[in-house]
Design a protein around this motif. Sequence first.
Motif, mmCIF file in Angstrom:
data_model
loop_
_atom_site.group_PDB
_atom_site.id
_atom_site.type_symbol
_atom_site.label_atom_id
_atom_site.label_comp_id
_atom_site.label_asym_id
_atom_site.label_seq_id
_atom_site.Cartn_x
_atom_site.Cartn_y
_atom_site.Cartn_z
ATOM 1 N N THR A 1 0.838 -1.207 0.000
ATOM 2 C CA THR A 1 0.000 0.000 0.000
ATOM 3 C C THR A 1 0.868 1.250 0.000
ATOM 4 O OG1 THR A 1 -1.789 -1.147 1.146
ATOM 5 C CG2 THR A 1 -1.788 1.262 1.256
ATOM 6 N N TYR A 2 1.894 1.257 0.842
ATOM 7 C CA TYR A 2 2.810 2.397 0.905
ATOM 8 C C TYR A 2 3.499 2.616 -0.448
ATOM 9 C CZ TYR A 2 6.851 5.240 2.087
ATOM 10 O OH TYR A 2 7.803 6.228 2.098
ATOM 11 N N LEU A 3 3.981 1.543 -1.053
ATOM 12 C CA LEU A 3 4.668 1.660 -2.340
ATOM 13 C C LEU A 3 3.741 2.247 -3.399
ATOM 14 C CD1 LEU A 3 6.621 -1.722 -2.389
ATOM 15 C CD2 LEU A 3 7.596 0.571 -2.094
ATOM 16 N N CYS A 4 2.494 1.795 -3.426
ATOM 17 C CA CYS A 4 1.536 2.316 -4.407
ATOM 18 C C CYS A 4 1.203 3.781 -4.149
ATOM 19 C CB CYS A 4 0.260 1.486 -4.385
ATOM 20 S SG CYS A 4 0.448 -0.157 -5.085
ATOM 21 N N ASP A 5 1.046 4.139 -2.884
ATOM 22 C CA ASP A 5 0.649 5.509 -2.532
ATOM 23 C C ASP A 5 1.798 6.508 -2.569
ATOM 24 O OD1 ASP A 5 -1.879 4.489 -2.143
ATOM 25 O OD2 ASP A 5 -1.760 4.514 0.055
ATOM 26 N N GLU A 6 3.009 6.073 -2.204
ATOM 27 C CA GLU A 6 4.106 7.013 -2.008
ATOM 28 C C GLU A 6 5.267 6.901 -3.007
ATOM 29 O OE1 GLU A 6 3.797 9.404 0.228
ATOM 30 O OE2 GLU A 6 1.924 8.587 0.983
ATOM 31 N N VAL A 7 5.463 5.731 -3.566
ATOM 32 C CA VAL A 7 6.642 5.521 -4.415
ATOM 33 C C VAL A 7 6.266 5.411 -5.892
ATOM 34 C CG1 VAL A 7 8.686 4.074 -4.818
ATOM 35 C CG2 VAL A 7 7.818 4.393 -2.485
ATOM 36 N N MET A 8 5.179 4.735 -6.189
ATOM 37 C CA MET A 8 4.759 4.534 -7.577
ATOM 38 C C MET A 8 4.299 5.853 -8.185
ATOM 39 S SD MET A 8 1.756 2.077 -9.117
ATOM 40 C CE MET A 8 2.535 0.532 -8.728
ATOM 41 N N LYS A 9 4.888 6.205 -9.307
ATOM 42 C CA LYS A 9 4.501 7.421 -10.023
ATOM 43 C C LYS A 9 3.600 7.105 -11.218
ATOM 44 C CE LYS A 9 7.051 9.856 -7.317
ATOM 45 N NZ LYS A 9 6.467 10.047 -6.027
ATOM 46 N N ASP A 10 3.622 5.882 -11.677
ATOM 47 C CA ASP A 10 2.834 5.446 -12.822
ATOM 48 C C ASP A 10 1.382 5.211 -12.373
ATOM 49 O OD1 ASP A 10 1.696 3.480 -14.838
ATOM 50 O OD2 ASP A 10 3.685 3.836 -15.702
ATOM 51 N N PRO A 11 0.389 5.664 -13.134
ATOM 52 C CA PRO A 11 -1.009 5.484 -12.729
ATOM 53 C C PRO A 11 -1.528 4.055 -12.893
ATOM 54 C CG PRO A 11 -0.908 6.563 -14.864
ATOM 55 C CD PRO A 11 0.514 6.455 -14.367
ATOM 56 N N ARG A 12 -0.752 3.168 -13.494
ATOM 57 C CA ARG A 12 -1.226 1.798 -13.755
ATOM 58 C C ARG A 12 -1.010 0.876 -12.561
ATOM 59 N NH1 ARG A 12 2.123 0.779 -19.040
ATOM 60 N NH2 ARG A 12 3.622 1.820 -17.690
ATOM 61 N N ARG A 13 -1.602 1.239 -11.444
ATOM 62 C CA ARG A 13 -1.475 0.482 -10.189
ATOM 63 C C ARG A 13 -1.886 -0.984 -10.373
ATOM 64 N NH1 ARG A 13 -3.466 2.643 -4.382
ATOM 65 N NH2 ARG A 13 -3.158 0.737 -3.225
ATOM 66 N N ASP A 14 -2.865 -1.221 -11.252
ATOM 67 C CA ASP A 14 -3.375 -2.576 -11.461
ATOM 68 C C ASP A 14 -2.350 -3.528 -12.075
ATOM 69 O OD1 ASP A 14 -3.671 -0.938 -13.801
ATOM 70 O OD2 ASP A 14 -4.996 -2.462 -14.656
ATOM 71 N N LEU A 15 -1.242 -3.009 -12.577
ATOM 72 C CA LEU A 15 -0.172 -3.879 -13.070
ATOM 73 C C LEU A 15 0.673 -4.444 -11.933
ATOM 74 C CD1 LEU A 15 1.065 -1.870 -16.186
ATOM 75 C CD2 LEU A 15 -0.460 -3.865 -16.128
ATOM 76 N N PHE A 16 0.492 -3.891 -10.735
ATOM 77 C CA PHE A 16 1.254 -4.323 -9.557
ATOM 78 C C PHE A 16 0.352 -4.970 -8.507
ATOM 79 C CE2 PHE A 16 3.474 -3.020 -5.481
ATOM 80 C CZ PHE A 16 4.491 -3.938 -5.579
#
Length: 117
Positions: free
Chosen positions: A58-73
């Motif tokens: 959750t932290y990685l998706c909210d704070e580190v991931m810059k790409d909007p394609r969260r569903d790939l992770f």
Amino acid sequence: MTSEPEKINITVEFSGGLELLFSNQHHHKVTIPSHQQKTDEKSNTTQGPRTTIRDLVTYLCDEVMKDPRRDLFVLDGTVRPGILVLINDTDWELEGEDAYEIKEGDAVLFVSTLHGG
């Protein structure tokens, strides 16, 4: 009473194409709370359960991931099928999967095993 949670330092790595979702960086040094915060009815914040891989994702998706394609992770709140997760070079299935409690100095590797073609 609000208290600042103790922080822990871990290493997170992405491979197999996942690094594209995380600013094209394979290696990340991450500092996260060692425990989750919880608030009771009196608005007191106390130390909750230890931080888990689920919390880290959750932290990685909210704070580190810059790409909007969260569903790939992430799919349904956990790491998507086809992504191998190693915790200190051990398959996360042997460590309790996303319930694993993160410790100081842990190294977490996410490797996509899915390839286009």
